[in-house]
Write a protein that holds these residues in place. Structure first.
Motif, PDB file in Angstrom:
ATOM      1  N   PRO A  38      -1.100   2.021   7.413  1.00  0.00           N
ATOM      2  CA  PRO A  38      -0.711   1.710   8.791  1.00  0.00           C
ATOM      3  C   PRO A  38       0.262   0.531   8.828  1.00  0.00           C
ATOM      4  O   PRO A  38       0.058  -0.471   8.146  1.00  0.00           O
ATOM      5  N   SER A  39       1.294   0.672   9.618  1.00  0.00           N
ATOM      6  CA  SER A  39       2.340  -0.348   9.704  1.00  0.00           C
ATOM      7  C   SER A  39       1.791  -1.727  10.031  1.00  0.00           C
ATOM      8  O   SER A  39       2.333  -2.735   9.584  1.00  0.00           O
ATOM      9  N   SER A  40       0.729  -1.784  10.807  1.00  0.00           N
ATOM     10  CA  SER A  40       0.181  -3.054  11.262  1.00  0.00           C
ATOM     11  C   SER A  40      -0.605  -3.799  10.187  1.00  0.00           C
ATOM     12  O   SER A  40      -0.957  -4.961  10.374  1.00  0.00           O
ATOM     13  N   ASP A  41      -0.886  -3.165   9.070  1.00  0.00           N
ATOM     14  CA  ASP A  41      -1.666  -3.769   7.991  1.00  0.00           C
ATOM     15  C   ASP A  41      -0.754  -4.010   6.794  1.00  0.00           C
ATOM     16  O   ASP A  41      -0.495  -3.097   6.005  1.00  0.00           O
ATOM     17  N   LEU A  42      -0.254  -5.238   6.660  1.00  0.00           N
ATOM     18  CA  LEU A  42       0.730  -5.532   5.611  1.00  0.00           C
ATOM     19  C   LEU A  42       0.168  -5.324   4.212  1.00  0.00           C
ATOM     20  O   LEU A  42       0.907  -4.926   3.304  1.00  0.00           O
ATOM     21  N   ALA A  43      -1.121  -5.578   4.011  1.00  0.00           N
ATOM     22  CA  ALA A  43      -1.720  -5.335   2.691  1.00  0.00           C
ATOM     23  C   ALA A  43      -1.726  -3.838   2.368  1.00  0.00           C
ATOM     24  O   ALA A  43      -1.453  -3.441   1.231  1.00  0.00           O
ATOM     25  N   ALA A  44      -2.009  -3.009   3.363  1.00  0.00           N
ATOM     26  CA  ALA A  44      -1.995  -1.554   3.156  1.00  0.00           C
ATOM     27  C   ALA A  44      -0.572  -1.072   2.888  1.00  0.00           C
ATOM     28  O   ALA A  44      -0.349  -0.207   2.029  1.00  0.00           O
ATOM     29  N   THR A  96       2.696   4.479   8.165  1.00  0.00           N
ATOM     30  CA  THR A  96       2.248   5.504   9.116  1.00  0.00           C
ATOM     31  C   THR A  96       1.665   4.842  10.365  1.00  0.00           C
ATOM     32  O   THR A  96       1.417   3.642  10.385  1.00  0.00           O
ATOM     33  N   VAL A  97       1.423   5.636  11.378  1.00  0.00           N
ATOM     34  CA  VAL A  97       0.808   5.150  12.613  1.00  0.00           C
ATOM     35  C   VAL A  97      -0.717   5.201  12.535  1.00  0.00           C
ATOM     36  O   VAL A  97      -1.403   4.667  13.405  1.00  0.00           O
ATOM     37  N   TRP A  98      -1.256   5.821  11.510  1.00  0.00           N
ATOM     38  CA  TRP A  98      -2.685   6.089  11.434  1.00  0.00           C
ATOM     39  C   TRP A  98      -3.459   4.870  10.948  1.00  0.00           C
ATOM     40  O   TRP A  98      -3.135   4.307   9.901  1.00  0.00           O
ATOM     41  N   PRO A  99      -4.511   4.443  11.668  1.00  0.00           N
ATOM     42  CA  PRO A  99      -5.287   3.270  11.245  1.00  0.00           C
ATOM     43  C   PRO A  99      -6.108   3.561   9.994  1.00  0.00           C
ATOM     44  O   PRO A  99      -6.417   4.724   9.687  1.00  0.00           O
ATOM     45  N   LEU A 100      -6.458   2.482   9.275  1.00  0.00           N
ATOM     46  CA  LEU A 100      -7.340   2.629   8.123  1.00  0.00           C
ATOM     47  C   LEU A 100      -8.620   3.339   8.553  1.00  0.00           C
ATOM     48  O   LEU A 100      -9.140   3.088   9.636  1.00  0.00           O
ATOM     49  N   GLY A 101      -9.103   4.229   7.703  1.00  0.00           N
ATOM     50  CA  GLY A 101     -10.310   4.990   7.999  1.00  0.00           C
ATOM     51  C   GLY A 101     -10.048   6.383   8.543  1.00  0.00           C
ATOM     52  O   GLY A 101     -10.972   7.191   8.654  1.00  0.00           O
ATOM     53  N   THR A 102      -8.797   6.680   8.881  1.00  0.00           N
ATOM     54  CA  THR A 102      -8.470   8.004   9.428  1.00  0.00           C
ATOM     55  C   THR A 102      -8.787   9.106   8.421  1.00  0.00           C
ATOM     56  O   THR A 102      -9.215  10.201   8.799  1.00  0.00           O
ATOM     57  N   LEU A 103      -8.610   8.828   7.135  1.00  0.00           N
ATOM     58  CA  LEU A 103      -8.880   9.851   6.111  1.00  0.00           C
ATOM     59  C   LEU A 103     -10.324  10.335   6.142  1.00  0.00           C
ATOM     60  O   LEU A 103     -10.601  11.488   5.788  1.00  0.00           O
ATOM     61  N   GLU A 151       9.094   1.586   9.626  1.00  0.00           N
ATOM     62  CA  GLU A 151       9.754   2.512  10.547  1.00  0.00           C
ATOM     63  C   GLU A 151       8.918   2.771  11.791  1.00  0.00           C
ATOM     64  O   GLU A 151       9.436   2.845  12.901  1.00  0.00           O
ATOM     65  N   GLU A 152       7.617   2.880  11.609  1.00  0.00           N
ATOM     66  CA  GLU A 152       6.739   3.224  12.736  1.00  0.00           C
ATOM     67  C   GLU A 152       6.652   2.116  13.780  1.00  0.00           C
ATOM     68  O   GLU A 152       6.191   2.351  14.890  1.00  0.00           O
ATOM     69  N   VAL A 153       7.100   0.917  13.441  1.00  0.00           N
ATOM     70  CA  VAL A 153       7.072  -0.201  14.388  1.00  0.00           C
ATOM     71  C   VAL A 153       8.488  -0.695  14.720  1.00  0.00           C
ATOM     72  O   VAL A 153       8.682  -1.837  15.104  1.00  0.00           O
ATOM     73  N   GLY A 154       9.475   0.160  14.532  1.00  0.00           N
ATOM     74  CA  GLY A 154      10.822  -0.159  14.989  1.00  0.00           C
ATOM     75  C   GLY A 154      11.807  -0.604  13.942  1.00  0.00           C
ATOM     76  O   GLY A 154      12.957  -0.902  14.273  1.00  0.00           O
TER      77      GLY A 154
END
Length: 160
Positions: A38-44, A96-103, A151-154
């Motif tokens: 997920p774009s919001s999680d820099l470690a991921a 991606t736009v998908w949060p951790l745990g989506t899998l 990309e997912e955050v602009g």
């Protein structure tokens, strides 16, 4: 599911080659999808960049240049000599736009020819295809592959 082997072909050796290439492509895609980014999680996003760098190095034969801007990891492969003109830019992203745990609730699957999983079409399948397409070129001189992590955050940091 219809496979390459189900379609009439003149050259059975070509069928086997295409089926093997497809299996390799899908295996790489599975690995990409199963690395949540997920774009919001820099470690991921960093973990994903490390995975893409490893896959890309295996497929392309050279390691990428790593570009980190504001903690976001981007990768760039340039083919040919430094004096070759860079004529083609292939652009992809690994976030991606998908949060951790989506899998856990939406795993990577292929069922009756339909592929599913977080980020598989935007844009991890395209990224896998780009790696395989460039690897299949006889001469990639003049090609640059840029894989961004925002990309997912602009694309704010990858524009730099």
């Amino acid at each position: 599911m219809t496979t390459v082997r189900d379609t009439p072909r003149a050259d059975p050796g070509l069928e086997d080659l295409l089926e093997d290439l497809l299996e390799d492509l899908l295996a790489d895609l599975r690995v990409l999808v199963e690395c949540e980014s997920p774009s919001s999680d820099l470690a991921a996003v960093e973990r994903s960049a490390n995975l893409v760098a490893r896959l890309g190095t295996e497929r392309l034969g050279i390691a990428p240049e790593r570009i980190v801007v504001d903690g976001v990891h981007h990768l760039r492969w340039r083919f040919g000599s430094p004096t070759d003109p860079h004529r083609v830019l292939v652009l992809a992203h690994h976030d991606t736009v998908w949060p951790l745990g989506t899998l856990a609730r939406a795993p990577f699957t292929i069922d009756e020819g339909v592929l599913r999983g977080p980020g598989c079409f935007d844009m991890l399948a395209g990224l896998a295809m780009a790696l395989h397409a460039i690897a299949g070129l006889g001469d990639a001189a003049g090609v640059t592959l840029l894989v961004t992590g925002d990309e997912e955050v602009g694309s704010a940091s990858s524009r730099e």
